[in-house]
Motif scaffolding. Sequence first.
Motif, PDB file in Angstrom:
ATOM      1  N   PRO A  40       0.831  -1.207   0.000  1.00  0.00           N
ATOM      2  CA  PRO A  40       0.000   0.000   0.000  1.00  0.00           C
ATOM      3  C   PRO A  40       0.864   1.254   0.000  1.00  0.00           C
ATOM      4  N   SER A  41       0.393   2.289  -0.664  1.00  0.00           N
ATOM      5  CA  SER A  41       1.165   3.529  -0.737  1.00  0.00           C
ATOM      6  C   SER A  41       0.969   4.409   0.487  1.00  0.00           C
ATOM      7  N   PRO A  44      -0.334   4.284   6.990  1.00  0.00           N
ATOM      8  CA  PRO A  44      -1.107   3.513   7.974  1.00  0.00           C
ATOM      9  C   PRO A  44      -1.509   2.139   7.454  1.00  0.00           C
ATOM     10  N   THR A  45      -1.948   2.075   6.189  1.00  0.00           N
ATOM     11  CA  THR A  45      -2.332   0.776   5.623  1.00  0.00           C
ATOM     12  C   THR A  45      -1.114  -0.107   5.441  1.00  0.00           C
ATOM     13  N   ARG A  46      -0.008   0.471   4.978  1.00  0.00           N
ATOM     14  CA  ARG A  46       1.221  -0.312   4.828  1.00  0.00           C
ATOM     15  C   ARG A  46       1.630  -0.940   6.151  1.00  0.00           C
ATOM     16  N   ASP A  47       1.621  -0.152   7.214  1.00  0.00           N
ATOM     17  CA  ASP A  47       2.016  -0.683   8.517  1.00  0.00           C
ATOM     18  C   ASP A  47       1.054  -1.768   8.984  1.00  0.00           C
ATOM     19  N   ARG A  48      -0.222  -1.582   8.727  1.00  0.00           N
ATOM     20  CA  ARG A  48      -1.210  -2.601   9.098  1.00  0.00           C
ATOM     21  C   ARG A  48      -0.937  -3.906   8.347  1.00  0.00           C
ATOM     22  N   ARG A 385      -5.738  -2.744  -3.161  1.00  0.00           N
ATOM     23  CA  ARG A 385      -5.771  -1.552  -4.018  1.00  0.00           C
ATOM     24  C   ARG A 385      -4.852  -0.470  -3.451  1.00  0.00           C
ATOM     25  N   ARG A 386      -4.016   0.108  -4.325  1.00  0.00           N
ATOM     26  CA  ARG A 386      -3.165   1.221  -3.938  1.00  0.00           C
ATOM     27  C   ARG A 386      -3.902   2.531  -4.134  1.00  0.00           C
ATOM     28  N   GLN A 387      -3.458   3.534  -3.414  1.00  0.00           N
ATOM     29  CA  GLN A 387      -4.119   4.828  -3.451  1.00  0.00           C
ATOM     30  C   GLN A 387      -3.389   5.819  -4.345  1.00  0.00           C
ATOM     31  N   ASP A 388      -2.499   5.340  -5.218  1.00  0.00           N
ATOM     32  CA  ASP A 388      -1.719   6.232  -6.089  1.00  0.00           C
ATOM     33  C   ASP A 388      -2.651   7.030  -7.015  1.00  0.00           C
TER      34      ASP A 388
END
Length: 388
Positions: A40-41, A44-48, A385-388
């Motif tokens: 994830p970009s 917070p989501t990446r760390d999760r 899904r990425r948020q880019d």
Amino acid sequence: MLTIAVIPILIETAMQTAIPCLLMRGGTSKGPFFRATDLPSDLPTRDRVLLAAMGSPDKRQIDGVGGAHPLTSKVGIVSLSDKEGIDLEFLFAQLQPDKDTVDTTPNCGNMLAGVVPFALETGMVSSRGETSTFRVLTLNTGMAADITVQTPGGQVEYEGSARIDGAPGSSAPIEISFLDTAGSVCSGLLPTGKPRDTVTVTGEGFEDFTLDVTCIDNGMPLVIFKAADVGATGLETVAELNADTDLKRRIEALRLQISRTMGLGDVSAKNYPKMTLIAPPQHGGALTTRSFIPHVCHDAIGVLAAVTVGTAVKMPGTVCDGVAQLTQGAGPLTVSVEHPTGEFSVTLDSDPAHPEVVTKAALLRTARLLMRGEVMVPRSAWDGRRQD
């Protein structure tokens, strides 16, 4: 008449998200490596996702791929670089088995050894001959390193005769040359402005005590002090030190107190500075060390911690004076740092005009690809899904 039974096939939406990764040993550490574009970009989501992948918080990390120890609760994130002179960028993440923290502030020289093999294995870069050298920027601290791996026939070679204490067997050598490591997290090489500070430590559960320390950051923030000044010999086993709750209480009180003097503020939730006890050498090295990282004693010593200890040995006026046994000659200086499972040698180059200033640190590591595939995380952690 032949009757054919039709069995309905149920196609269910995947309830987990699959993320490509390679599980690698880097030096004396281990963990999954990811391409940055596969995560994830948003942070917070990446760390999760990383917490879910590793199985933290849980002291056994039973629901993830973590190894229930800080040295096996590490993650490498790699990307191609568009910066001039830089080939790859590396973000290191330190997780803890029983905590929900993802710390990307410090660096890890052991996991750094896996970056170029990972990039070659995943096709991010191509080999450059029998050996391949790439310049890697560590995003945690802004430090660059030239990393050379063996690539006969265009493939990463993992087998060889190089041995590093803290990892079993032998492997192909990986040469790492760190460039400009001073002040990786702190404001400079000596964050207090002095090679030695005297501090009186106060806290609950023990009597106040006074000792000399060296606060230094040449790739990793360390607080170095004589083992005897905290009631230890520096020759204890890792198990003995981890079981000594009184000693760990005093060391943690020192860490929390001196960190403010180092300009690091409240480090109660951080993985630095590392706390390094020193004693005279026992096996022909420069000195003996026991490192807390910061609450568990390291089975060996971290790469950048060894570089920083070696720098303190080389620098006059530190607490290493009178403890270390070292002969300084012309040219680069090799410092053998003893630790619980052997020794770690670092070679330090200096500025001729200022011999105490280290300009380059070279060392040897090894790495090995352990597994390739996908790590699965619950869709509640990330839907892919990425948020880019």
